[in-house]
Motif scaffolding. Structure first.
Motif, short mmCIF file in Angstrom:
data_model
loop_
_atom_site.label_atom_id
_atom_site.label_comp_id
_atom_site.label_asym_id
_atom_site.label_seq_id
_atom_site.Cartn_x
_atom_site.Cartn_y
_atom_site.Cartn_z
N ILE A 153 1.84 -2.31 -0.66
CA ILE A 153 0.29 -2.25 0.89
C ILE A 153 0.18 -0.63 0.81
CG2 ILE A 153 -0.01 -2.81 2.83
CD1 ILE A 153 1.70 -5.03 1.91
N ASP A 154 0.31 0.38 1.35
CA ASP A 154 0.51 1.39 1.46
C ASP A 154 1.78 3.23 0.10
OD1 ASP A 154 -1.13 3.38 2.60
OD2 ASP A 154 0.08 2.81 4.52
N THR B 170 -3.55 2.30 -3.53
CA THR B 170 -2.77 1.32 -2.98
C THR B 170 -3.51 -0.09 -2.47
OG1 THR B 170 -3.43 2.39 -0.07
CG2 THR B 170 -0.97 3.23 -1.86
N ALA C 262 -4.42 -0.95 0.74
CA ALA C 262 -5.01 -0.89 1.74
C ALA C 262 -6.13 0.39 0.93
CB ALA C 262 -4.18 0.02 2.51
N ASP D 6 -6.85 -0.52 6.75
CA ASP D 6 -5.70 -0.08 6.91
C ASP D 6 -4.04 -0.77 6.07
OD1 ASP D 6 -5.33 -1.93 8.82
OD2 ASP D 6 -6.18 -0.27 10.71
N GLU D 7 -3.02 -0.06 6.46
CA GLU D 7 -2.15 -0.62 6.38
C GLU D 7 -2.18 -2.14 7.13
OE1 GLU D 7 1.22 -0.86 6.96
OE2 GLU D 7 0.98 0.43 8.58
N ARG E 72 -1.28 -5.47 6.19
CA ARG E 72 0.08 -6.63 6.49
C ARG E 72 -0.12 -8.02 6.86
NH1 ARG E 72 3.94 -3.67 5.13
NH2 ARG E 72 3.79 -0.80 4.73
#
Length: 259
Positions: free
Chosen positions: A219-220, A228, A230, A236-237, A241
């Motif tokens: 994810i990040d 990643t 993101a 943004d992460e 999520r």
């Protein structure tokens, strides 16, 4: 001097860029990143100073390798804009039902190909540096064949072999997440079928996140050199999520008998 390509053709010879592309790369290497980005932003092929997409692909990969994340993001955006314009011309709303979803799916899969290449897992963009239009046309047709009239928009959970399905650790971990920590059901072919169907039914943004998680993407990351989810989805992460959590909640509900 531009770096040579790693891939080889069917005769075992290394891929080589056309001479005009090599000249273009050498010229662009002699100017700074700001000047290159200004040239890359020229969208019309008929305009003076237009830079071929083969060159954008080369500098995209070079920016990623050098950790120049701001430059990478800008080139990525410009290249994807060109891809989107190309798809709009070949898969138009007036000629194909569900054209927008199909275009988004192809662009998403192309972004995934870029991510895999940048993470060093495969040399997946070499041919795009040689003949971008031909490479992308083949890629587009491959995706269209794969999704077919009923769009199957997720990666398979396994690869079939003589000894049965081989489930990757990333898929087991993802399944365990929305199965409440119990991945044993992943061995059940009926469950895998239901899981694929449930993921196909997710909203596009959630489906894309789940698909990338199943392929092992993070994810990040604090490492700027790692591609990643993101970065790939340009959000943004926390957004990633949230999409993941909403998707898992939906999947748990759809797969109640297995949870």
């Amino acid at each position: 001097m531009p770096e040579p390509l790693k891939s080889k053709d069917k005769n075992g010879l290394p891929f080589t860029r056309p001479p005009e592309i090599e000249v273009c790369l050498a010229r662009l290497e002699s100017v700074d990143a700001a000047a290159r980005l200004q040239a890359f932003a020229i969208a019309s092929r008929k305009s003076c100073g237009y830079v071929p997409s083969e060159a954008l692909t080369y500098f995209l990969r070079r920016a990623q390798a050098a950790g120049a994340q701001d430059e990478f993001k800008q080139i990525f955006g410009l290249l994807m804009k060109r891809v989107g314009q190309s798809l709009f011309a070949t898969i138009s709303d007036s000629r194909m039902a569900g054209a927008q979803d199909i275009r988004e799916e192809i662009m998403g899969r192309f972004a995934e190909r870029i991510a895999k290449d940048c993470n060093g897992r495969f040399a997946m963009l070499d041919f795009f540096e040689v003949r971008f239009d031909l490479a992308f046309a083949r890629f587009r047709k491959t995706v269209l064949r794969q999704i077919g009239p009923v769009s199957v928009l997720t990666e398979p959970l396994s690869t079939d072999g003589d000894e049965g399905p081989d489930i990757s650790p990333e898929v087991e971990a993802a399944a365990a997440d929305f199965l409440g920590g119990d991945p044993q059901e992943i061995d059940d072919p009926a469950f895998r079928f239901e899981l694929d169907a449930a993921i196909d039914a997710l909203p596009h943004d959630q489906r894309r996140v789940v698909g990338l998680l199943r392929q092992g993407f993070q994810i990040d990351s604090k490492d700027p050199n790692i591609m990643t989810i993101a970065k790939m989805l340009k959000c943004d992460e926390r957004t990633v999520r949230n999409r993941r959590d909403r998707a898992y909640k939906t999947l748990r509900s759809a797969l109640q008998e297995y949870v």
